[in-house]
Design an enzyme around this catalytic site. Structure first.
Site, mmCIF file in Angstrom:
data_model
loop_
_atom_site.group_PDB
_atom_site.id
_atom_site.type_symbol
_atom_site.label_atom_id
_atom_site.label_comp_id
_atom_site.label_asym_id
_atom_site.label_seq_id
_atom_site.Cartn_x
_atom_site.Cartn_y
_atom_site.Cartn_z
ATOM 1 N N TYR A 1 3.217 -0.110 -13.223
ATOM 2 C CA TYR A 1 3.735 0.114 -11.861
ATOM 3 C C TYR A 1 5.002 0.974 -11.909
ATOM 4 O O TYR A 1 5.112 1.976 -11.194
ATOM 5 C CB TYR A 1 4.024 -1.230 -11.178
ATOM 6 C CG TYR A 1 4.609 -1.065 -9.797
ATOM 7 C CD1 TYR A 1 3.804 -0.689 -8.720
ATOM 8 C CD2 TYR A 1 5.972 -1.260 -9.557
ATOM 9 C CE1 TYR A 1 4.344 -0.513 -7.442
ATOM 10 C CE2 TYR A 1 6.513 -1.094 -8.291
ATOM 11 C CZ TYR A 1 5.695 -0.714 -7.235
ATOM 12 O OH TYR A 1 6.229 -0.530 -5.980
ATOM 13 N N SER B 1 9.736 3.655 -5.540
ATOM 14 C CA SER B 1 10.327 2.324 -5.691
ATOM 15 C C SER B 1 11.603 2.436 -6.508
ATOM 16 O O SER B 1 11.755 3.366 -7.317
ATOM 17 C CB SER B 1 9.333 1.420 -6.428
ATOM 18 O OG SER B 1 9.937 0.206 -6.794
ATOM 19 N N LYS C 1 5.538 4.799 -10.470
ATOM 20 C CA LYS C 1 6.542 5.165 -9.466
ATOM 21 C C LYS C 1 7.520 6.210 -10.022
ATOM 22 O O LYS C 1 8.059 7.021 -9.255
ATOM 23 C CB LYS C 1 7.269 3.922 -8.954
ATOM 24 C CG LYS C 1 6.352 2.977 -8.168
ATOM 25 C CD LYS C 1 5.754 3.634 -6.924
ATOM 26 C CE LYS C 1 4.963 2.691 -6.063
ATOM 27 N NZ LYS C 1 4.406 3.301 -4.851
ATOM 28 N N SER D 1 -0.675 -3.046 6.642
ATOM 29 C CA SER D 1 0.345 -4.101 6.516
ATOM 30 C C SER D 1 1.655 -3.510 6.017
ATOM 31 O O SER D 1 1.749 -2.312 5.746
ATOM 32 C CB SER D 1 -0.131 -5.208 5.558
ATOM 33 O OG SER D 1 -0.151 -4.741 4.235
HETATM 34 N N1 LIG Z 1 7.470 -4.537 -0.949
HETATM 35 C C1 LIG Z 1 8.227 -4.149 -1.938
HETATM 36 O O1 LIG Z 1 9.010 -4.949 -2.499
HETATM 37 C C2 LIG Z 1 8.173 -2.725 -2.409
HETATM 38 C C3 LIG Z 1 9.241 -2.231 -3.159
HETATM 39 C C4 LIG Z 1 9.206 -0.920 -3.596
HETATM 40 C C5 LIG Z 1 8.128 -0.112 -3.272
HETATM 41 N N2 LIG Z 1 7.094 -0.609 -2.546
HETATM 42 C C6 LIG Z 1 5.973 0.274 -2.244
HETATM 43 O O2 LIG Z 1 5.743 0.273 -0.852
HETATM 44 C C7 LIG Z 1 4.412 0.694 -0.598
HETATM 45 C C8 LIG Z 1 3.800 -0.190 0.473
HETATM 46 O O3 LIG Z 1 3.659 -1.494 -0.040
HETATM 47 P P1 LIG Z 1 4.054 -2.785 0.821
HETATM 48 O O4 LIG Z 1 5.271 -3.359 0.220
HETATM 49 O O5 LIG Z 1 4.016 -2.481 2.254
HETATM 50 O O6 LIG Z 1 2.856 -3.772 0.395
HETATM 51 P P2 LIG Z 1 1.580 -4.286 1.207
HETATM 52 O O7 LIG Z 1 2.005 -5.043 2.415
HETATM 53 O O8 LIG Z 1 0.756 -4.992 0.173
HETATM 54 O O9 LIG Z 1 0.854 -2.959 1.678
HETATM 55 C C9 LIG Z 1 0.047 -2.188 0.816
HETATM 56 C C10 LIG Z 1 -0.850 -1.322 1.668
HETATM 57 O O10 LIG Z 1 -1.643 -0.509 0.789
HETATM 58 C C11 LIG Z 1 -3.015 -0.626 1.198
HETATM 59 N N3 LIG Z 1 -3.920 -0.472 0.065
HETATM 60 C C12 LIG Z 1 -3.954 -1.226 -1.070
HETATM 61 N N4 LIG Z 1 -4.955 -0.815 -1.852
HETATM 62 C C13 LIG Z 1 -5.562 0.216 -1.208
HETATM 63 C C14 LIG Z 1 -6.670 1.053 -1.497
HETATM 64 N N5 LIG Z 1 -7.369 0.902 -2.630
HETATM 65 N N6 LIG Z 1 -7.031 1.998 -0.601
HETATM 66 C C15 LIG Z 1 -6.350 2.139 0.576
HETATM 67 N N7 LIG Z 1 -5.280 1.396 0.896
HETATM 68 C C16 LIG Z 1 -4.902 0.438 0.014
HETATM 69 C C17 LIG Z 1 -3.117 -2.022 1.804
HETATM 70 O O11 LIG Z 1 -4.182 -2.084 2.744
HETATM 71 P P3 LIG Z 1 -5.644 -2.690 2.465
HETATM 72 O O12 LIG Z 1 -5.487 -3.915 1.661
HETATM 73 O O13 LIG Z 1 -6.156 -2.925 3.862
HETATM 74 O O14 LIG Z 1 -6.404 -1.598 1.792
HETATM 75 C C18 LIG Z 1 -1.795 -2.125 2.538
HETATM 76 O O15 LIG Z 1 -1.899 -1.532 3.802
HETATM 77 C C19 LIG Z 1 3.694 0.659 -1.941
HETATM 78 O O16 LIG Z 1 3.569 1.974 -2.438
HETATM 79 C C20 LIG Z 1 4.634 -0.144 -2.822
HETATM 80 O O17 LIG Z 1 4.509 0.204 -4.180
HETATM 81 C C21 LIG Z 1 7.099 -1.896 -2.095
#
Ligand SMILES: NC(=O)c1ccc[n+]([C@@H]2O[C@H](COP(=O)([O-])OP(=O)(O)OC[C@H]3O[C@@H](n4cnc5c(N)ncnc54)[C@H](OP(=O)(O)O)[C@@H]3O)[C@@H](O)[C@H]2O)c1
Length: 268
Positions: free
Chosen positions: A157, A144, A161, A20
């Protein structure tokens, strides 16, 4: 254009958290150019639907179901790559998890999982895959904007990061002579499933005031991350607002930063 000769053209990439959000978007943007994508996450069905969506593209796509928050899951990824004869030249450490709310009231399990996923998995997967990576190669670590701040109610968190950013910047220097580019991407608030996973079941939430101003789409985050990688830039804050905020937060004296964060916390 390519700082170390690395291009995503014909790359063989491992993308964690590809079921995702940003991980799936990395797959979307790489699929037309890559030779092979290995998508890793826990939810097999969600991985398969990303694979189906991208099936008309050039890249061959393999799905690897693994829980990266465990030693067993991380070992399973390495076994999967060996069994399929994959020697990646691009690793995208994207899987990550947040937890909105105070540290004292956090679930010990969720706190441990965050550290296992955001810190240990990213570090140990990099360690395990580096010997397989043929130069020129690339590593993208998803950090992040929170990495620049000691954030109350997002303490573990933000600290995890901060580790990712520091580790990535050090590694970018260490690996440059080996023609392996390391880029760290520091997104601000981006609409994905992140908030849903970070929210607590009891409804407690972090103060996310002001986030709307910085919000940018996943497409832009990923585009800027891949561009930074190919231009050999060690750290990128995607989007105008986030890049200004990132610079500012890194320049402001820590004492003033703590004062501002305390005022913000007191408003809640
Ligand atoms: N969205 C934001 O606002 C934001 C801002 C700054 C940084 N980030 C960073 O961006 C990155 C991606 O996050 P996102 O925003 O795309 O959120 P997301 O849509 O929740 O995606 C998170 C992904 O990590 C996977 N995941 C979670 N737990 C896992 C585990 N135990 N083993 C393997 N895979 C796992 C999930 O897949 P499954 O559930 O299928 O395992 C999913 O594919 C993260 O590192 C997050 O900290 C996000």
């Amino acid at each position: 254009m390519m700082a170390n000769g690395f291009s995503v053209e014909n790359c063989r990439a491992v993308i964690t958290g590809a079921s995702s959000g940003l991980g799936a978007e990395f797959a979307r943007q790489l699929a037309p150019q890559a030779e092979l994508l290995v998508l890793v996450a826990r939810r097999g069905e969600a991985l398969e639907s990303v694979k189906t969506e991208l099936s008309a593209n050039k890249a061959r796509i393999l799905c690897c179901v693994a829980d990266l928050a465990t030693d067993g899951g991380r070992a399973a990824v390495c076994s999967f790559l060996s069994a399929n004869g994959v020697n990646p030249n691009l690793l995208i450490n994207n899987a990550g998890l947040g937890d909105y709310g105070s540290f004292a009231s956090s679930s010990a399990d969720k706190t441990r999982t965050q550290i296992e996923l955001n810190v240990t998995a990213l570090t140990m997967l990099t360690h395990a895959l580096l010997p397989r990576m043929e130069a020129p190669a690339g590593i993208v670590n998803v950090s992040s904007l929170a990495s620049t701040l000691p954030m109350p109610d997002l303490a573990v968190y933000a600290a995890s990061k901060a580790y990712v950013t520091s580790f990535s910047e050090a590694l970018s220097i260490e690996l440059a002579p080996k023609r392996i580019t390391v880029s760290c991407v520091c997104p601000g608030p981006t609409p994905t499933n992140f908030s849903k996973s970070a929210k607590r079941a009891d409804g407690t939430d972090t103060n996310r005031e002001g986030q709307g101003l910085l919000r940018i789409p996943p497409e832009q985050v990923v585009h800027e991350a891949l561009s930074a990688l190919q231009h050999g830039r060690p750290c990128v804050f995607p989007g105008f607002g986030v890049s200004i905020a990132g610079r500012l937060f890194r320049m402001v004296p820590r004492r003033m930063l703590r004062w501002l964060l305390k005022r913000r916390a007191a408003k809640e």
